[in-house]
Write a protein that holds these residues in place. Structure first.
Motif, short mmCIF file in Angstrom:
data_model
loop_
_atom_site.label_atom_id
_atom_site.label_comp_id
_atom_site.label_asym_id
_atom_site.label_seq_id
_atom_site.Cartn_x
_atom_site.Cartn_y
_atom_site.Cartn_z
N VAL A 56 0.84 -1.19 0.00
CA VAL A 56 0.00 0.00 0.00
C VAL A 56 0.88 1.24 0.00
O VAL A 56 1.75 1.40 0.86
N VAL A 57 0.68 2.12 -0.99
CA VAL A 57 1.33 3.43 -1.04
C VAL A 57 0.29 4.44 -0.57
O VAL A 57 -0.71 4.66 -1.24
N LEU A 58 0.53 5.05 0.58
CA LEU A 58 -0.52 5.76 1.29
C LEU A 58 -0.15 7.22 1.54
O LEU A 58 0.84 7.52 2.21
N ASP A 59 -0.97 8.13 1.00
CA ASP A 59 -0.83 9.55 1.31
C ASP A 59 -1.40 9.79 2.71
O ASP A 59 -2.25 9.04 3.18
N PRO A 63 -9.12 13.03 1.61
CA PRO A 63 -10.53 13.28 1.94
C PRO A 63 -11.18 12.02 2.50
O PRO A 63 -10.83 10.91 2.12
N GLY A 64 -12.10 12.20 3.42
CA GLY A 64 -12.86 11.08 3.96
C GLY A 64 -12.23 10.43 5.17
O GLY A 64 -12.88 10.21 6.18
N MET A 65 -10.93 10.11 5.07
CA MET A 65 -10.23 9.42 6.15
C MET A 65 -8.74 9.63 5.94
O MET A 65 -8.23 9.42 4.84
N SER A 66 -8.03 10.04 6.95
CA SER A 66 -6.61 10.33 6.79
C SER A 66 -5.80 9.05 6.63
O SER A 66 -6.23 7.95 7.03
N GLY A 67 -4.60 9.20 6.05
CA GLY A 67 -3.72 8.05 5.91
C GLY A 67 -3.33 7.44 7.24
O GLY A 67 -3.21 6.22 7.36
N LEU A 68 -3.13 8.28 8.26
CA LEU A 68 -2.80 7.76 9.58
C LEU A 68 -3.94 6.92 10.14
O LEU A 68 -3.72 5.88 10.75
N ASP A 69 -5.18 7.39 9.94
CA ASP A 69 -6.33 6.63 10.42
C ASP A 69 -6.45 5.29 9.69
O ASP A 69 -6.79 4.27 10.29
N ILE A 70 -6.19 5.30 8.38
CA ILE A 70 -6.22 4.05 7.61
C ILE A 70 -5.19 3.08 8.15
O ILE A 70 -5.48 1.90 8.40
#
Length: 239
Positions: A56-59, A63-70
């Motif tokens: 997973v390449v994660l910014d 919008p909607g949900m932050s990368g840290l939250d994911i």
């Protein structure tokens, strides 16, 4: 290897998708955090079933949900997909926070594409090292494969198969009923260095059929024209 890009910037996402596909990777893209989380969870389920590893390449700012939250949500659910944080937030505090929440690596924008590739390759190797426990014996109808001895049999009769035929059979039997494209078979059994235009997959499928479907036994390997192959038990074998 599959790369899941979760990035809301269309320009960056398009650059990454085109570049990674040119390198031979299978690429998915989500433009917001909610969709990215759903795709990551689906990739984890597929990997549990024996599918190819996903990175997973994660910014971070999505919008909607932050990368840290994911990242935190995936790790709380014990999802072990490798995660590369790719973000403009370059402070030491940001990097430490991302790594502590479960990211495996952190790359700041702007980035060098060659460095990104090297990091993805390293994470991909790590992902391949983690594999779900798989049964030692696979069975579809009266076809069996002993993975420890790499010996196949049908109806109790041993089958004489080459190492490559056994690898192809193992792949197909690992997910009965799943459609495997020629490209997926080629990558898993022969590796990415094989010419994608070769007909070697079709040749080996014919050879495998001729060894498995003997003496009037029902055919187990099925062709889906233009898409690929699947191995599944005939309906009567399930009754």
């Amino acid at each position: 290897m599959n790369i899941l890009i979760v990035e809301d910037d269309d320009r960056i996402a398009d650059f990454l998708c085109r570049g990674l596909r040119a390198e031979g990777y299978r690429v998915q893209r989500a433009a917001d955090g909610t969709a990215g989380l759903a795709l990551a969870q689906e990739a984890a389920r597929r990997q549990q079933s024996g599918d190819e590893p996903t990175v997973v390449v994660l910014d971070l700012m999505l919008p909607g949900m932050s990368g840290l939250d994911i990242c935190q949500t995936l790790r709380a659910a014990h999802v072990a997909l490798p995660i590369l944080m790719l973000t403009a937030q370059a402070s030491l505090e940001d990097r430490v926070q991302g790594l502590r929440l479960g990211a495996d690596d952190y790359l700041c924008k702007p980035f060098d594409f060659e460095e990104l590739l090297a990091r993805l390759e390293a994470l991909g190797r790590r992902g391949r090292e983690w594999r779900p426990r798989t049964p030692n014996r696979l069975q579809v109808a009266d076809l069996e494969l002993d993975r420890d001895r790499m010996q196949a049999s049908r109806g109790g009769q041993p089958l004489s198969l080459t190492a490559r035929e056994l690898a192809l059979l193992e792949l197909l039997m690992s997910a009965p009923g799943r459609l495997f494209s020629r490209e997926r078979i080629l990558a898993n059994v022969w590796g990415t260095s094989e010419d994608p235009l070769t007909n070697v997959v079709d040749v080996y499928i014919r050879r495998l059929r001729s060894r498995i479907d003997r003496d009037g036994a029902p055919s187990l390997i099925h062709t889906v024209r233009g898409l690929g192959y699947r191995l599944e038990a005939p309906p009567e074998a399930d009754r």
